[in-house]
Write a protein that holds these residues in place. Structure first.
Motif, PDB file in Angstrom:
ATOM      1  N   ARG A 296      -8.609  -3.231 -10.371  1.00 21.86           N
ATOM      2  CA  ARG A 296      -9.430  -4.428  -9.492  1.00 21.86           C
ATOM      3  C   ARG A 296      -8.801  -5.588 -10.159  1.00 21.86           C
ATOM      4  N   TYR A 297      -8.011  -5.623 -11.320  1.00 23.99           N
ATOM      5  CA  TYR A 297      -7.678  -6.642 -12.099  1.00 23.99           C
ATOM      6  C   TYR A 297      -6.258  -7.068 -11.771  1.00 23.99           C
ATOM      7  N   PRO A 298      -5.977  -8.093 -11.015  1.00 22.82           N
ATOM      8  CA  PRO A 298      -4.426  -8.394 -10.845  1.00 22.82           C
ATOM      9  C   PRO A 298      -3.783  -8.733 -12.111  1.00 22.82           C
ATOM     10  N   HIS A 299      -4.232  -9.280 -13.159  1.00 17.87           N
ATOM     11  CA  HIS A 299      -3.305  -9.746 -14.291  1.00 17.87           C
ATOM     12  C   HIS A 299      -2.989  -8.418 -15.088  1.00 17.87           C
ATOM     13  N   ILE A 300      -3.454  -7.160 -14.948  1.00 14.11           N
ATOM     14  CA  ILE A 300      -3.417  -5.977 -15.512  1.00 14.11           C
ATOM     15  C   ILE A 300      -1.899  -5.462 -14.767  1.00 14.11           C
ATOM     16  N   CYS A 301      -1.653  -5.632 -13.568  1.00 11.02           N
ATOM     17  CA  CYS A 301      -0.385  -5.254 -12.960  1.00 11.02           C
ATOM     18  C   CYS A 301       0.690  -5.895 -13.517  1.00 11.02           C
ATOM     19  N   SER A 302       0.400  -7.230 -13.629  1.00  8.49           N
ATOM     20  CA  SER A 302       1.620  -8.245 -14.281  1.00  8.49           C
ATOM     21  C   SER A 302       1.825  -7.902 -15.857  1.00  8.49           C
ATOM     22  N   ARG A 303       0.982  -7.722 -16.525  1.00  9.25           N
ATOM     23  CA  ARG A 303       0.968  -7.382 -18.037  1.00  9.25           C
ATOM     24  C   ARG A 303       1.801  -6.034 -18.147  1.00  9.25           C
ATOM     25  N   MET A 304       1.646  -5.061 -17.111  1.00  6.06           N
ATOM     26  CA  MET A 304       2.378  -3.933 -17.273  1.00  6.06           C
ATOM     27  C   MET A 304       3.382  -3.897 -16.687  1.00  6.06           C
ATOM     28  N   ASP A 305       4.023  -4.999 -16.061  1.00  8.26           N
ATOM     29  CA  ASP A 305       5.409  -5.022 -15.521  1.00  8.26           C
ATOM     30  C   ASP A 305       5.645  -4.229 -14.477  1.00  8.26           C
ATOM     31  N   THR A 306       4.715  -4.158 -13.503  1.00  6.95           N
ATOM     32  CA  THR A 306       4.960  -3.492 -12.307  1.00  6.95           C
ATOM     33  C   THR A 306       6.084  -3.969 -11.583  1.00  6.95           C
ATOM     34  N   ASP A 307       7.003  -3.107 -10.573  1.00  7.93           N
ATOM     35  CA  ASP A 307       7.977  -3.275  -9.839  1.00  7.93           C
ATOM     36  C   ASP A 307       7.437  -3.943  -8.336  1.00  7.93           C
ATOM     37  N   VAL A 308       6.360  -3.472  -8.069  1.00  3.24           N
ATOM     38  CA  VAL A 308       5.945  -3.754  -6.667  1.00  3.24           C
ATOM     39  C   VAL A 308       4.485  -3.712  -6.887  1.00  3.24           C
ATOM     40  N   GLU A 309       3.699  -4.689  -6.190  1.00  2.00           N
ATOM     41  CA  GLU A 309       2.403  -4.942  -6.170  1.00  2.00           C
ATOM     42  C   GLU A 309       1.991  -4.996  -4.687  1.00  2.00           C
ATOM     43  N   ILE A 310       0.948  -4.116  -4.498  1.00  2.00           N
ATOM     44  CA  ILE A 310       0.189  -4.030  -3.015  1.00  2.00           C
ATOM     45  C   ILE A 310      -1.119  -4.495  -3.122  1.00  2.00           C
ATOM     46  N   LYS A 311      -1.535  -5.547  -2.450  1.00  2.00           N
ATOM     47  CA  LYS A 311      -2.687  -5.907  -2.359  1.00  2.00           C
ATOM     48  C   LYS A 311      -3.679  -5.119  -1.223  1.00  2.00           C
ATOM     49  N   VAL A 312      -4.789  -4.246  -1.845  1.00  2.00           N
ATOM     50  CA  VAL A 312      -5.556  -3.531  -0.920  1.00  2.00           C
ATOM     51  C   VAL A 312      -6.724  -4.432  -0.375  1.00  2.00           C
ATOM     52  N   GLU A 313      -6.651  -4.625   1.083  1.00  2.00           N
ATOM     53  CA  GLU A 313      -7.587  -5.497   1.488  1.00  2.00           C
ATOM     54  C   GLU A 313      -8.919  -4.684   1.671  1.00  2.00           C
ATOM     55  N   PRO A 314     -10.010  -5.610   1.693  1.00  2.00           N
ATOM     56  CA  PRO A 314     -11.345  -4.691   2.095  1.00  2.00           C
ATOM     57  C   PRO A 314     -11.432  -4.262   3.511  1.00  2.00           C
ATOM     58  N   PHE A 315     -12.243  -3.332   3.788  1.00  2.00           N
ATOM     59  CA  PHE A 315     -12.481  -2.916   5.246  1.00  2.00           C
ATOM     60  C   PHE A 315     -12.714  -3.934   6.254  1.00  2.00           C
ATOM     61  N   SER A 316     -12.171  -4.070   7.273  1.00  2.00           N
ATOM     62  CA  SER A 316     -12.365  -4.958   8.635  1.00  2.00           C
ATOM     63  C   SER A 316     -13.932  -4.438   9.018  1.00  2.00           C
ATOM     64  N   PRO A 317     -14.325  -5.595   9.660  1.00  2.00           N
ATOM     65  CA  PRO A 317     -15.721  -5.381  10.069  1.00  2.00           C
ATOM     66  C   PRO A 317     -16.012  -4.022  10.948  1.00  2.00           C
ATOM     67  N   ASP A 318     -14.842  -3.681  11.772  1.00  2.00           N
ATOM     68  CA  ASP A 318     -14.624  -2.675  12.871  1.00  2.00           C
ATOM     69  C   ASP A 318     -14.515  -1.427  12.017  1.00  2.00           C
ATOM     70  N   ASP A 319     -13.666  -1.428  10.966  1.00  3.33           N
ATOM     71  CA  ASP A 319     -13.612  -0.210  10.092  1.00  3.33           C
ATOM     72  C   ASP A 319     -15.012   0.170   9.456  1.00  3.33           C
ATOM     73  N   ALA A 320     -15.647  -0.917   8.975  1.00  2.00           N
ATOM     74  CA  ALA A 320     -16.846  -0.686   8.213  1.00  2.00           C
ATOM     75  C   ALA A 320     -18.071  -0.092   9.161  1.00  2.00           C
ATOM     76  N   TRP A 321     -18.078  -0.642  10.394  1.00  2.00           N
ATOM     77  CA  TRP A 321     -18.765   0.214  11.496  1.00  2.00           C
ATOM     78  C   TRP A 321     -18.648   1.378  11.800  1.00  2.00           C
ATOM     79  N   LYS A 322     -17.352   1.677  11.966  1.00  2.00           N
ATOM     80  CA  LYS A 322     -16.836   3.198  12.181  1.00  2.00           C
ATOM     81  C   LYS A 322     -17.235   4.108  11.111  1.00  2.00           C
ATOM     82  N   MET A 323     -17.108   3.746   9.893  1.00  2.00           N
ATOM     83  CA  MET A 323     -17.464   4.478   8.761  1.00  2.00           C
ATOM     84  C   MET A 323     -19.041   4.765   8.637  1.00  2.00           C
TER      85      MET A 323
END
Length: 321
Positions: free
Chosen positions: A98-125
């Motif tokens: 959940r903390y972006p700074h951890i990824c940079s401190r661990m020297d990750t090669d690729v970072e992917i931001k996981v977006e929250p559910f869209s309103p439509d996905d939330a309703w479907k669930m």
């Protein structure tokens, strides 16, 4: 992360796929232990981090391995967990935090931001969890208001929708559930505390005996495997299972409560059918509730306690929780 762990194509690419949920109490030693157990190296584990790091590195040599670290909440020095050699590019590590700074401190090669559910996905669930009852226009109107208060957090949607399904005929209770959720400041939903407040609303909908049994789960370390038969026996010994004087009735009543808590996601089944586990966010919820009421529980995971702590330390521990 679980999809990566279970994906057949991914498993076909690696000799071993190792999934570890990194709890707040996780240490280098515990992480090494989890990896070595998965690699069947438990009997070779030593008392020193350095030796264990060499054992892990020597063992997989040219074996392709994927390590999945979920819920990482502090920087992990991977070169201490395992000796990283220049020619070991067949070892891949994926971490979720959940903390972006951890990824940079661990020297990750690729970072992917996981977006929250869209309103439509939330309703479907929400609709999927509630089922056919959602087609009722009166129920659907309340349901849409509840989904909006879940702020697209999958865990909150999951628990609220299952609580909604269980109590869908009790319109008064549904109104109370909605009012309770609307009470919290939506501008501060980013904090874990705000999510816990929303989950407390669903906790209050549990029966008294279900509440007691859920809170008892906080005595186990986060994400640990809890043996069902032993857990139910502890519930019986604590007299949490009401109206069950006979052993057989207590066992039956315990399994009924267990199924109810699993159905509402307060506990989760594991790959091993005789075990359950408690999501670490729910454990935070249980500890938070216990800290605000008179109780006889003391939880100090990984401490290796051999005797009851001094009363002063117990008081401090309960207050800190």
């Amino acid at each position: 992360m679980k999809h990566l762990n279970n994906d057949e194509k991914i498993r076909g690419m690696f000799k071993y796929v190792i999934f570890v949920t990194v709890s707040e109490e996780m240490s280098i030693e515990k992480l090494q232990e989890a990896i070595m157990q998965r690699l069947n190296l438990g009997e070779f584990r030593t008392d020193t981090v350095k030796n264990n790091a060499h054992i892990i590195s020597d063992w997989w040599n040219e074996k392709k391995c994927l390590i999945l670290l979920d819920e990482v909440c502090q920087t992990i020095k991977l070169d201490e967990v395992m000796v990283i050699r220049s020619n070991q590019n067949h070892i891949k590590v994926v971490l979720a935090s959940r903390y972006p700074h951890i990824c940079s401190r661990m020297d990750t090669d690729v970072e992917i931001k996981v977006e929250p559910f869209s309103p439509d996905d939330a309703w479907k669930m929400f609709k999927k969890n509630v089922g056919k009852a959602i087609s009722n226009s009166d129920i659907q109107a309340k349901a849409r208001l509840l989904v909006a208060e879940c702020h697209r957090f999958p865990l909150v949607i999951d628990v609220v929708s299952k609580t909604f399904k269980k109590n869908q005929t009790d319109l008064t209770l549904l109104d109370e559930l909605l009012k309770s959720l609307q009470r919290w400041d939506s501008d501060r939903i980013d904090g874990i505390g705000e999510m816990l407040d929303r989950l407390k609303v669903c906790y209050k909908c549990l029966k008294d005996e279900e509440k007691d049994c859920f809170l008892y789960g906080a005595l186990y370390p986060a994400e640990s495997m809890i043996y069902v038969d032993y857990l139910i026996e502890c519930w019986r010994a604590e007299d949490f299972i009401r109206h069950a004087e006979e052993f057989r009735n207590a066992r039956s009543g315990g399994h009924k409560i267990l199924c109810e808590l699993i159905e509402l996601s307060f506990l989760e089944r594991t790959a091993k059918t005789k075990y359950v586990t408690m999501n670490k966010l729910f454990r935070k919820l249980a500890l938070d509730i216990l800290s605000q009421k008179d109780n006889k529980y003391l939880a100090k995971p990984w401490e290796g306690l051999q005797e009851f702590p001094h009363p002063e330390n117990v008081t401090k521990q309960v207050r800190s929780r």
